[in-house]
Design a protein around this motif. Structure first.
Motif, short mmCIF file in Angstrom:
data_model
loop_
_atom_site.label_atom_id
_atom_site.label_comp_id
_atom_site.label_asym_id
_atom_site.label_seq_id
_atom_site.Cartn_x
_atom_site.Cartn_y
_atom_site.Cartn_z
N TYR A 25 -46.94 22.22 120.03
CA TYR A 25 -45.69 22.15 119.27
C TYR A 25 -45.71 23.14 118.10
N VAL A 26 -46.90 23.30 117.49
CA VAL A 26 -47.05 24.29 116.42
C VAL A 26 -46.68 25.68 116.94
N PHE A 27 -47.24 26.06 118.08
CA PHE A 27 -46.94 27.38 118.64
C PHE A 27 -45.45 27.51 118.96
N SER A 28 -44.85 26.43 119.49
CA SER A 28 -43.44 26.52 119.84
C SER A 28 -42.57 26.75 118.62
N PHE A 29 -42.92 26.11 117.50
CA PHE A 29 -42.09 26.28 116.30
C PHE A 29 -42.39 27.57 115.56
N VAL A 94 -45.10 34.50 126.81
CA VAL A 94 -44.77 35.79 127.41
C VAL A 94 -43.41 36.27 126.92
N MET A 95 -42.43 35.37 126.90
CA MET A 95 -41.09 35.75 126.45
C MET A 95 -41.06 36.11 124.97
N THR A 96 -41.88 35.44 124.17
CA THR A 96 -41.97 35.79 122.75
C THR A 96 -42.51 37.21 122.60
N ALA A 97 -43.57 37.54 123.35
CA ALA A 97 -44.12 38.88 123.29
C ALA A 97 -43.09 39.93 123.72
N LEU A 110 -31.51 37.68 125.79
CA LEU A 110 -32.08 37.18 127.05
C LEU A 110 -33.52 36.71 126.87
N PHE A 111 -34.30 37.44 126.08
CA PHE A 111 -35.68 37.02 125.86
C PHE A 111 -35.74 35.70 125.09
N ARG A 112 -34.83 35.51 124.15
CA ARG A 112 -34.80 34.24 123.41
C ARG A 112 -34.39 33.09 124.33
N ILE A 113 -33.53 33.36 125.29
CA ILE A 113 -33.21 32.35 126.31
C ILE A 113 -34.47 31.99 127.08
N GLY A 114 -35.28 33.00 127.43
CA GLY A 114 -36.52 32.75 128.13
C GLY A 114 -37.49 31.90 127.33
N VAL A 115 -37.55 32.13 126.02
CA VAL A 115 -38.38 31.30 125.15
C VAL A 115 -37.91 29.84 125.22
N GLY A 116 -36.59 29.66 125.18
CA GLY A 116 -36.03 28.31 125.24
C GLY A 116 -36.36 27.59 126.54
N ILE A 117 -36.29 28.32 127.66
CA ILE A 117 -36.62 27.71 128.95
C ILE A 117 -38.07 27.25 128.97
N GLY A 118 -38.99 28.10 128.49
CA GLY A 118 -40.39 27.72 128.47
C GLY A 118 -40.64 26.51 127.59
N GLU A 119 -40.05 26.49 126.41
CA GLU A 119 -40.29 25.39 125.47
C GLU A 119 -39.66 24.08 125.92
N ALA A 120 -38.68 24.16 126.81
CA ALA A 120 -38.05 22.92 127.32
C ALA A 120 -39.03 22.06 128.10
N ALA A 121 -40.14 22.64 128.54
CA ALA A 121 -41.13 21.88 129.31
C ALA A 121 -41.97 20.97 128.43
N VAL A 187 -44.52 43.92 116.06
CA VAL A 187 -45.95 43.60 116.15
C VAL A 187 -46.15 42.09 116.00
N VAL A 188 -45.38 41.46 115.11
CA VAL A 188 -45.50 40.01 114.90
C VAL A 188 -45.23 39.26 116.21
N PHE A 189 -44.20 39.65 116.95
CA PHE A 189 -43.91 39.01 118.24
C PHE A 189 -45.07 39.18 119.22
N PHE A 190 -45.67 40.39 119.27
CA PHE A 190 -46.79 40.61 120.18
C PHE A 190 -47.97 39.70 119.83
N LEU A 191 -48.29 39.59 118.54
CA LEU A 191 -49.42 38.79 118.11
C LEU A 191 -49.22 37.31 118.43
N ILE A 192 -48.03 36.80 118.14
CA ILE A 192 -47.77 35.37 118.36
C ILE A 192 -47.76 35.06 119.86
N GLY A 193 -47.13 35.92 120.65
CA GLY A 193 -47.09 35.69 122.10
C GLY A 193 -48.48 35.71 122.71
N GLY A 194 -49.31 36.65 122.30
CA GLY A 194 -50.66 36.73 122.83
C GLY A 194 -51.50 35.51 122.47
#
Length: 439
Positions: A25-29, A94-97, A110-121, A187-194
């Motif tokens: 949940y921390v990572f998702s937020f 992956v979508m965050t990256a 579209l990428f933010r939609i992808g983040v939402g789909i992943g976090e819905a799980a 760069v922040v998005f790459f670091l958090i996604g990884g």
């Protein structure tokens, strides 16, 4: 027909699972809230306004997050909840990256939609897992500890994300392999996604617990029919907490911009001030609300979750927005503390009380309905309502504080009215599900 209760895991292991779920949940937020600290550079590079920016942080995420909760909730009721969450963590990371490579507004959308789909799980499966690991009298506390991830993740997004952006910005663009000169916010998005992809390995430590109660997942039609029979309790619960969420998400997204525009603070100053407040006092509020709900439930108040929500909205209405009127940034930071604490109180008690209103085989899908409403209203409307008032009513970026006041007052008054209207119906619904425990 009720099956005999399955044996539960030890409390030590159960709390270990809660800790792993909380970190997910921390990572998702972190993924959700990091946008709010990078409003200015993203607006500049993508050529967008406040309303479009709010759609990236709100509606684009909430739309698919809310809708995908239904099929993913059904999977949580039937299949491996551990596997579902692990797959979701990888997908949203992956979508965050990928957000870091967006050069057009529609790409970021579209990428933010992808983040939402992943976090819905995550949450439908997590609530169901916790309900099987903990007895009813401990669930609100356990779900509150899991839900601390909201505030730890948001706080870390503000603190670490802000410091990273500030540090990298001070040193100019970063040269990355294959990508060349790269803006700091990317760069922040790459670091958090990884980091999220690596964290997904932690779910190899989680065991799927035996399901307590009736076996076999219910169809979605059965779930809707069950909830419709208890519609007053369910709707007042879901929409009441959604209105509090609208205030909470609206504030969380726009407070950094408010501090920068009103007091001239930079990202680093906001990060080191607002981040720790969100982590400490948001977490304290959510655990306090969960403990209070468990205490009231033990005393026989079966509508305890709604009572906690009503109290939180009343406190937020009276003292939660004082920071918006502060004459200096330092006083504004101090004034944020009660608001963050109060708005944190309901969000462990709310899903915990819902678990008590539905049987096990419906929990994932009932949670998906709850999350659909809460996120569509709270996350989908909250940040955008603030932005629309700023852009279309006040016509001044520097009046974002006035927009926050308007949204906060309307949302909290509405929450008090709606939650109060559902107390009796919720008590009646609880009595139908737990006739032997109601005094």
């Amino acid at each position: 027909m009720q099956a005999s209760p399955a044996p539960r895991a030890s409390m030590a292991y159960a709390w270990t699972v809660v800790g792993i779920l909380m970190m997910a949940y921390v990572f998702s937020f972190i993924d959700r809230q990091i946008l709010s600290l990078m409003v200015a550079p993203i607006r500049r590079d993508l050529g967008i306004d406040d309303t479009q920016m709010s759609l990236l942080g709100g509606l684009s995420f909430a739309l698919l997050y809310a809708v995908m909760g239904f099929p993913l909730g059904r999977i949580a009721d039937r299949g491996s909840r551990r596997g579902l969450i692990a797959a979701g963590v990888v997908a949203w990371s992956v979508m965050t990256a990928l957000c870091g490579i967006a050069h057009r507004y529609w790409q970021m959308f579209l990428f933010r939609i992808g983040v939402g789909i992943g976090e819905a799980a995550l949450s439908p499966a997590a609530y169901s897992l916790i309900a099987d690991y903990f007895p009813p009298e401990r669930r609100a506390t356990a779900i509150s500890v899991y839900s601390m991830g909201i505030y730890i993740g948001s706080g870390l997004a503000f603190l670490l994300g802000g410091l990273v952006v500030h540090f990298i910005s001070a040193n100019g663009a970063v040269a990355l392999p294959l990508l060349g000169e790269t803006a700091p916010w990317r760069v922040v998005f790459f670091l958090i996604g990884g980091a999220g992809i690596v964290f997904a390995l932690a779910f190899t430590l989680v065991r799927e617990p035996p399901r307590q109660g009736a076996a076999g997942a219910a169809s979605f039609g059965e779930v809707l029919g069950y909830l419709w029979q208890r519609r007053r309790a369910v709707l007042c619960h879901n929409f009441g907490f959604a209105l509090i969420s609208m205030c909470s998400y609206g504030s969380a997204f726009w407070v950094p911009a408010f501090m920068m525009r009103t007091y001239g603070w930079n990202i680093g100053q906001v990060a080191v001030s607002y981040g720790p407040i969100v982590m400490l006092f948001g977490s304290a509020g959510i655990v306090f609300g969960g403990r209070l709900a468990d205490h009231w439930l033990a005393q026989g108040h079966t509508d305890a979750g709604l009572r906690v929500g009503r109290l939180a909205a009343a406190l937020a209405l009276s003292i939660g927005g004082l920071y918006l009127l502060a004459p200096s940034g330092q006083l504004a930071v101090l004034g944020m503390i009660p608001g963050v604490f109060c708005l944190g109180m309901p969000f462990g008690a709310a899903p915990a009380s819902l678990q008590e209103l539905v049987p096990n085989r419906m929990r994932g899908q009932a949670t998906a309905v709850y999350l659909f409403i809460v996120n569509l209203v709270g996350l989908g409307i909250g940040p955008t309502a603030v932005a629309l008032l700023t852009d279309r009513v006040f016509h001044d970026d520097n009046l974002v504080g006035a927009s926050l006041i308007c949204v906060g007052v309307a949302a909290n008054i509405g929450a008090i009215v709606v939650l109060s209207s559902g107390l009796r119906a919720f008590r009646e619904g609880y009595a139908q599900v737990h006739p032997a425990t109601v005094r």
